[in-house]
Design an enzyme around this catalytic site. Sequence first.
Site, short mmCIF file in Angstrom:
data_model
loop_
_atom_site.label_atom_id
_atom_site.label_comp_id
_atom_site.label_asym_id
_atom_site.label_seq_id
_atom_site.Cartn_x
_atom_site.Cartn_y
_atom_site.Cartn_z
N LYS A 131 0.86 -1.19 0.00
CA LYS A 131 0.00 0.00 0.00
C LYS A 131 0.89 1.22 0.00
O LYS A 131 2.04 1.17 0.45
CB LYS A 131 -0.89 0.02 1.24
CG LYS A 131 -2.12 0.91 1.11
CD LYS A 131 -3.29 0.19 0.46
CE LYS A 131 -4.50 1.09 0.31
NZ LYS A 131 -5.70 0.33 -0.10
P1 NAD Z 1 -13.34 7.66 -2.88
O1 NAD Z 1 -12.37 8.75 -2.67
O2 NAD Z 1 -13.88 7.42 -4.25
O3 NAD Z 1 -14.61 7.90 -1.92
C1 NAD Z 1 -14.47 8.08 -0.55
C2 NAD Z 1 -15.83 8.46 0.01
O4 NAD Z 1 -15.74 8.56 1.44
C3 NAD Z 1 -16.32 9.83 -0.47
O5 NAD Z 1 -17.71 9.78 -0.70
C4 NAD Z 1 -16.01 10.75 0.70
O6 NAD Z 1 -16.84 11.89 0.76
C5 NAD Z 1 -16.30 9.81 1.85
N1 NAD Z 1 -15.69 10.26 3.11
C6 NAD Z 1 -14.44 10.74 3.31
N2 NAD Z 1 -14.29 11.10 4.60
C7 NAD Z 1 -15.46 10.84 5.21
C8 NAD Z 1 -15.93 10.99 6.54
N3 NAD Z 1 -15.15 11.49 7.50
N4 NAD Z 1 -17.20 10.61 6.82
C9 NAD Z 1 -18.01 10.10 5.87
N5 NAD Z 1 -17.61 9.94 4.59
C10 NAD Z 1 -16.35 10.30 4.27
O7 NAD Z 1 -12.69 6.35 -2.27
P2 NAD Z 1 -13.04 4.83 -2.59
O8 NAD Z 1 -12.12 4.36 -3.64
O9 NAD Z 1 -14.52 4.68 -2.78
O10 NAD Z 1 -12.58 4.13 -1.23
C11 NAD Z 1 -13.45 4.07 -0.10
C12 NAD Z 1 -12.94 2.98 0.82
O11 NAD Z 1 -12.92 1.76 0.11
C13 NAD Z 1 -11.53 3.17 1.37
O12 NAD Z 1 -11.46 2.60 2.66
C14 NAD Z 1 -10.68 2.34 0.43
O13 NAD Z 1 -9.47 1.93 1.01
C15 NAD Z 1 -11.62 1.19 0.18
N6 NAD Z 1 -11.34 0.42 -1.04
C16 NAD Z 1 -11.33 1.02 -2.26
C17 NAD Z 1 -11.10 0.24 -3.40
C18 NAD Z 1 -11.16 0.80 -4.79
O14 NAD Z 1 -11.02 0.02 -5.75
N7 NAD Z 1 -11.41 2.07 -4.97
C19 NAD Z 1 -10.85 -1.13 -3.26
C20 NAD Z 1 -10.87 -1.70 -2.00
C21 NAD Z 1 -11.13 -0.90 -0.90
#
Ligand code: NAD
Length: 441
Positions: A131
């Site tokens: 990561k």
């Molecule tokens: P992203 O940036 O597209 O979206 C993040 C979302 O979380 C946004 O809607 C943002 O407004 C919200 N957010 C941020 N801070 C917040 C808070 N304090 N309270 C409430 N909402 C809040 O990110 P993503 O890619 O959707 O990732 C989200 C999660 O999923 C992370 O934990 C990431 O590690 C995990 N994840 C992502 C992927 C991927 O392929 N994108 C894969 C596995 C896991």
Amino acid sequence: MSQHHANPASPAHPAATTHALPSYLQADHLGPWGIYLQQVDRVTPYLGHLARWAETLKRPKRALIVDVPIQLDNGTVAHFEGYRVQHNTSRGPGKGGVRFHQDVTLSEVMALSAWMSIKNAAVNVPYGGAKGGIRVDPKTLSRGELERLTRRYTSEIGIIIGPTKDIPAPDVNTNEQVMAWMMDTYSMNEGATATGVVTGKPIDLGGSLGRREATGRGVYTVGVEAAQHIGLDVSKARVAVQGFGNVGGIAGKLFAQAGARVVAVQDHGGTIYKESGLDVPALLAHVAAHGTVAGFTPAETLANDAFWDVDCDILIPAALEQQITKANAGRIKAKLVIEGANGPTTPEADDILQERNVLVLPDVIANAGGVTVSYFEWVQDFSSFFWSEDEINARLVRIMKEAFAGVWNVAQDHKVSLRTATFIVACKRILHARELRGLYP
Ligand code: NAD
């Protein structure tokens, strides 16, 4: 890092054979890394003879801290701290996303890299775990500043990444464009176009169809499987989603398409609620235009803390870690929690949910769809032969369902939570590879 402490801990030869973990590796202040260490401890009794290698899982193989100086648009120079951690590479190259966020720390990146090791092994893709991240609020940067930041960071970590070494991907606040800049920077330094150095790239640069939606699709796929096991009809379910970005937005869309009512959504800008179900496509368009769900109509605005009291059947935390805590776990109405985010539930909250008979589908399987299609992207890049979206989605669904079924059976056999079951399956795979490879030199 681990060579000096390599004597394996085993029930017969406990920690006496290893030195104490350095303070930043210890679980006393339960940040994400402390939570991960607890999770490993919980699973160790189920690892049989492989438990003698469990110490391996508690030490990242390699961690790099880099200074990322960039010239800002106003002519001044700003310094940011960046990280790349390779937790384990026993089963293959490191694999895991890059996060740009003001709260990123080394220990957070260590935990996220470890969860990638577990996740990749849980769905049985041939990767280790890694990561990366930069401690920065990207919303404060112009596009040019963001590009310079990404390029300098990529150059700095270029000594440990590569298509056969460690393959970054998008995470919070990074996207296809950031991956394109990373791919270009690495390729320029190598003197040859190396599409396979990152995944989650734009389609025109060797990206895969279906990658953008893959994590949300995986969340939905295993969510439906889990719902069936507890007699929950998804087409009638009320769903609450925290985080409406790549993961939460797509998962919400697919649940809505299956007939579920998405009644509440929270993101960094606020919390919205609609008893009869939010119009998800319109909400996605609102987020694309305004960057937040706040201000969407028709919907009520809730206080952020009231999100946890919402009457729902399925809760999908898809934002950041440590959101479901002992302070709110007792208030959650859902029968099923599907962890779209990494590490959203603290161990105490996990116990509370288990006591209350709430089924938790853990991150290490629930959000593995993204890395699964990243694996497909990497395979396609190596062979320069690209698959159709239907083919990709069908393979994704098959892998996710098989992984879920395996984990479900282990949970039944050992009478443990799905989280512990996923860790059992994954840790056995990682440690078996460790054992087969033996120690170098
Ligand atoms: P992203 O940036 O597209 O979206 C993040 C979302 O979380 C946004 O809607 C943002 O407004 C919200 N957010 C941020 N801070 C917040 C808070 N304090 N309270 C409430 N909402 C809040 O990110 P993503 O890619 O959707 O990732 C989200 C999660 O999923 C992370 O934990 C990431 O590690 C995990 N994840 C992502 C992927 C991927 O392929 N994108 C894969 C596995 C896991």
